[in-house]
Design a protein around this motif. Structure first.
Motif, mmCIF file in Angstrom:
data_model
loop_
_atom_site.group_PDB
_atom_site.id
_atom_site.type_symbol
_atom_site.label_atom_id
_atom_site.label_comp_id
_atom_site.label_asym_id
_atom_site.label_seq_id
_atom_site.Cartn_x
_atom_site.Cartn_y
_atom_site.Cartn_z
ATOM 1 N N MET A 1 -56.430 75.563 76.272
ATOM 2 C CA MET A 1 -55.183 75.942 75.609
ATOM 3 C C MET A 1 -54.092 74.918 75.896
ATOM 4 S SD MET A 1 -54.945 80.032 76.330
ATOM 5 C CE MET A 1 -56.242 81.130 75.785
ATOM 6 N N SER A 2 -53.258 74.656 74.933
ATOM 7 C CA SER A 2 -52.158 73.715 75.131
ATOM 8 C C SER A 2 -51.073 74.342 75.978
ATOM 9 C CB SER A 2 -51.567 73.303 73.772
ATOM 10 O OG SER A 2 -51.082 74.435 73.087
ATOM 11 N N GLU A 3 -50.456 73.516 76.804
ATOM 12 C CA GLU A 3 -49.393 74.002 77.681
ATOM 13 C C GLU A 3 -48.090 74.126 76.897
ATOM 14 O OE1 GLU A 3 -49.463 75.033 80.814
ATOM 15 O OE2 GLU A 3 -51.623 74.768 80.796
ATOM 16 N N PRO A 4 -47.370 75.263 77.020
ATOM 17 C CA PRO A 4 -46.092 75.404 76.327
ATOM 18 C C PRO A 4 -45.023 74.556 76.985
ATOM 19 C CG PRO A 4 -46.462 77.279 77.763
ATOM 20 C CD PRO A 4 -47.728 76.461 77.787
ATOM 21 N N ASP A 5 -44.017 74.196 76.217
ATOM 22 C CA ASP A 5 -42.865 73.522 76.803
ATOM 23 C C ASP A 5 -42.212 74.459 77.801
ATOM 24 O OD1 ASP A 5 -43.341 71.396 75.137
ATOM 25 O OD2 ASP A 5 -41.939 72.093 73.591
ATOM 26 N N SER A 6 -41.632 73.888 78.855
ATOM 27 C CA SER A 6 -40.980 74.717 79.864
ATOM 28 C C SER A 6 -39.854 75.539 79.267
ATOM 29 C CB SER A 6 -40.449 73.841 81.007
ATOM 30 O OG SER A 6 -39.518 72.898 80.509
ATOM 31 N N SER A 7 -39.260 75.031 78.184
ATOM 32 C CA SER A 7 -38.132 75.729 77.572
ATOM 33 C C SER A 7 -38.544 77.031 76.911
ATOM 34 C CB SER A 7 -37.465 74.829 76.532
ATOM 35 O OG SER A 7 -38.380 74.489 75.503
ATOM 36 N N GLU A 8 -39.837 77.199 76.595
ATOM 37 C CA GLU A 8 -40.283 78.419 75.935
ATOM 38 C C GLU A 8 -41.209 79.259 76.815
ATOM 39 O OE1 GLU A 8 -42.378 77.611 72.327
ATOM 40 O OE2 GLU A 8 -44.113 76.754 73.332
ATOM 41 N N THR A 9 -41.296 78.933 78.095
ATOM 42 C CA THR A 9 -42.109 79.732 79.007
ATOM 43 C C THR A 9 -41.371 81.024 79.354
ATOM 44 O OG1 THR A 9 -43.078 77.739 79.963
ATOM 45 C CG2 THR A 9 -43.282 79.786 81.224
ATOM 46 N N LEU A 10 -42.023 82.151 79.156
ATOM 47 C CA LEU A 10 -41.412 83.454 79.401
ATOM 48 C C LEU A 10 -41.808 83.979 80.771
ATOM 49 C CD1 LEU A 10 -42.117 85.071 75.911
ATOM 50 C CD2 LEU A 10 -39.966 84.099 76.718
ATOM 51 N N SER A 11 -40.872 84.648 81.417
ATOM 52 C CA SER A 11 -41.148 85.240 82.728
ATOM 53 C C SER A 11 -41.578 86.696 82.611
ATOM 54 C CB SER A 11 -39.907 85.131 83.626
ATOM 55 O OG SER A 11 -38.801 85.790 83.028
ATOM 56 N N GLU A 12 -41.260 87.344 81.502
ATOM 57 C CA GLU A 12 -41.711 88.716 81.257
ATOM 58 C C GLU A 12 -41.922 88.928 79.762
ATOM 59 O OE1 GLU A 12 -40.093 91.287 79.710
ATOM 60 O OE2 GLU A 12 -37.948 90.857 79.789
ATOM 61 N N PHE A 13 -42.695 89.979 79.429
ATOM 62 C CA PHE A 13 -43.177 90.104 78.060
ATOM 63 C C PHE A 13 -42.873 91.465 77.451
ATOM 64 C CE2 PHE A 13 -45.371 86.515 79.796
ATOM 65 C CZ PHE A 13 -45.491 85.637 78.723
ATOM 66 N N GLY A 14 -41.672 91.972 77.691
ATOM 67 C CA GLY A 14 -41.218 93.130 76.942
ATOM 68 C C GLY A 14 -40.953 92.740 75.501
ATOM 69 N N VAL A 15 -41.042 93.704 74.591
ATOM 70 C CA VAL A 15 -40.890 93.443 73.154
ATOM 71 C C VAL A 15 -39.708 94.247 72.623
ATOM 72 C CG1 VAL A 15 -41.958 93.657 70.881
ATOM 73 C CG2 VAL A 15 -43.343 92.965 72.859
ATOM 74 N N THR A 16 -38.800 93.572 71.899
ATOM 75 C CA THR A 16 -37.623 94.244 71.339
ATOM 76 C C THR A 16 -37.481 93.922 69.854
ATOM 77 O OG1 THR A 16 -36.438 94.154 73.453
ATOM 78 C CG2 THR A 16 -35.119 94.486 71.473
ATOM 79 N N PHE A 17 -37.272 94.961 69.056
ATOM 80 C CA PHE A 17 -36.917 94.830 67.634
ATOM 81 C C PHE A 17 -35.467 95.263 67.487
ATOM 82 C CE2 PHE A 17 -41.219 94.141 67.011
ATOM 83 C CZ PHE A 17 -41.647 94.188 65.697
ATOM 84 N N LYS A 18 -34.666 94.416 66.834
ATOM 85 C CA LYS A 18 -33.269 94.754 66.576
ATOM 86 C C LYS A 18 -33.011 94.747 65.073
ATOM 87 C CE LYS A 18 -31.496 92.754 70.904
ATOM 88 N NZ LYS A 18 -30.614 91.706 71.485
ATOM 89 N N SER A 19 -32.829 95.923 64.488
ATOM 90 C CA SER A 19 -32.495 96.075 63.068
ATOM 91 C C SER A 19 -33.398 95.233 62.170
ATOM 92 C CB SER A 19 -31.023 95.696 62.829
ATOM 93 O OG SER A 19 -30.164 96.494 63.613
ATOM 94 N N VAL A 20 -34.705 95.347 62.399
ATOM 95 C CA VAL A 20 -35.678 94.526 61.677
ATOM 96 C C VAL A 20 -36.018 95.147 60.319
ATOM 97 C CG1 VAL A 20 -38.059 93.679 61.657
ATOM 98 C CG2 VAL A 20 -36.669 93.495 63.743
ATOM 99 N N SER A 21 -35.891 94.357 59.267
ATOM 100 C CA SER A 21 -36.340 94.736 57.926
ATOM 101 C C SER A 21 -37.274 93.653 57.414
ATOM 102 C CB SER A 21 -35.161 94.899 56.968
ATOM 103 O OG SER A 21 -34.349 95.996 57.340
ATOM 104 N N PHE A 22 -38.300 94.072 56.680
ATOM 105 C CA PHE A 22 -39.314 93.127 56.219
ATOM 106 C C PHE A 22 -39.949 93.637 54.937
ATOM 107 C CE2 PHE A 22 -43.899 92.181 56.068
ATOM 108 C CZ PHE A 22 -43.847 90.800 55.926
ATOM 109 N N ARG A 23 -40.181 92.710 54.010
ATOM 110 C CA ARG A 23 -40.925 93.022 52.788
ATOM 111 C C ARG A 23 -41.973 91.936 52.576
ATOM 112 N NH1 ARG A 23 -36.983 94.325 49.194
ATOM 113 N NH2 ARG A 23 -35.276 93.778 50.590
ATOM 114 N N TYR A 24 -43.077 92.316 51.939
ATOM 115 C CA TYR A 24 -44.139 91.354 51.650
ATOM 116 C C TYR A 24 -43.806 90.572 50.376
ATOM 117 C CZ TYR A 24 -47.072 93.661 55.138
ATOM 118 O OH TYR A 24 -47.577 94.171 56.306
#
Length: 267
Positions: free
Chosen positions: A1-24
């Protein structure tokens, strides 16, 4: 697997949706409409709702399979738009009802190009309750699949779980992996899943409510909207959509039980 840039390395993996709308595409109908919630790291979270309510769409958006129309999706307080697709895929694993099996060896179907050692592949298969049936195949882990050797639905599901075990991603999305398994395979798969979900942020697209009553949280979807979010006990008290689903589920179980009892008497 390729190593991610340090700038995008996450320390925790909670998931948050804020006012998400989506259409196909150009569809005028919103598949998701102003959906907001937060899932804590290391928790088991179920998504339930009638067919077409947006359950699968919601789960797939976590890995940015599509870009949303409005709002923001974050993992570990970072918008997923600031994370590369490769990094998102490295940190997300999926187990679907319909497990995809490639015309490759059993080993390669589990390793999926990761370069994992034979020992690591075997350990993942053992954890997924798949090792015994693999060893019974003509060439064990080197058996070519799709060339006269075919797996049952339950065996395919356990192979998919072995892939996820090997990947060991911190976010796990399950589309009720036991849905099409027989009773014996269902028990084996449940045992494998209990090991797989430890310490991960788990999202289960649930079709049978009895499998998720002990979830840390349950999201109730209806016509693209989030209409309830809480534990089984709280939703039974506060969410009419969930109440109706639970009543239907209970009635179906009672009907199946009475049918089996009648067949036993008739026999």
């Amino acid at each position: 697997m390729s190593e991610p840039d340090s700038s995008e390395t996450l320390s925790e993996f909670g998931v948050t949706f804020k006012s998400v709308s989506f259409r196909y595409g150009d569809d005028s109908h919103l598949a998701l409409n102003d959906v907001s919630f937060s899932l804590k790291p290391g928790t088991l979270n179920a998504i339930v709702g009638p067919s077409g309510s947006g359950k699968s769409t919601l789960a797939m958006l976590v890995a940015r399979f599509w870009d949303i129309d409005q709002g923001e999706i974050s993992i570990g307080n970072k918008p997923i738009t600031s994370l590369s697709t490769a990094y998102l895929m490295e940190n997300t694993a999926y187990v679907f009802q319909e497990s995809i099996i490639l015309s490759q060896t059993v080993h390669d179907n589990i390793a999926m190009g990761s370069g994992a050692s034979e020992e690591a592949v075997i350990n993942a298969a053992k954890a997924a309750q798949a090792h015994d049936y693999i060893m019974a195949l003509p060439d064990g882990y080197q058996t070519m699949l799709g060339e006269g050797t075919f797996l049952s639905g339950g065996e395919k599901q356990r192979l998919a779980i072995a892939r996820a075990m090997l990947k060991d991603a911190p976010i796990l999305i399950l589309d009720e992996a036991t849905a099409y398994a027989d009773a014996n395979n269902q028990a084996l798969i449940q045992s494998a899943l209990s090991s797989l979900i430890k310490d991960k942020t788990v999202i289960v697209i649930a079709h049978r409510l009895s499998t998720i009553v002990n979830a840390d949280s349950i999201l109730v979807m209806n016509e693209g909207a989030l209409v309830g979010h809480g534990t089984h006990e709280s939703l039974i008290e506060t969410c009419s959509v969930y109440q109706n689903m639970w009543q239907s589920h209970q009635a179906s179980r009672e009907w199946n039980l009475s049918t089996r009892e009648k067949e036993s008497v008739d026999a």
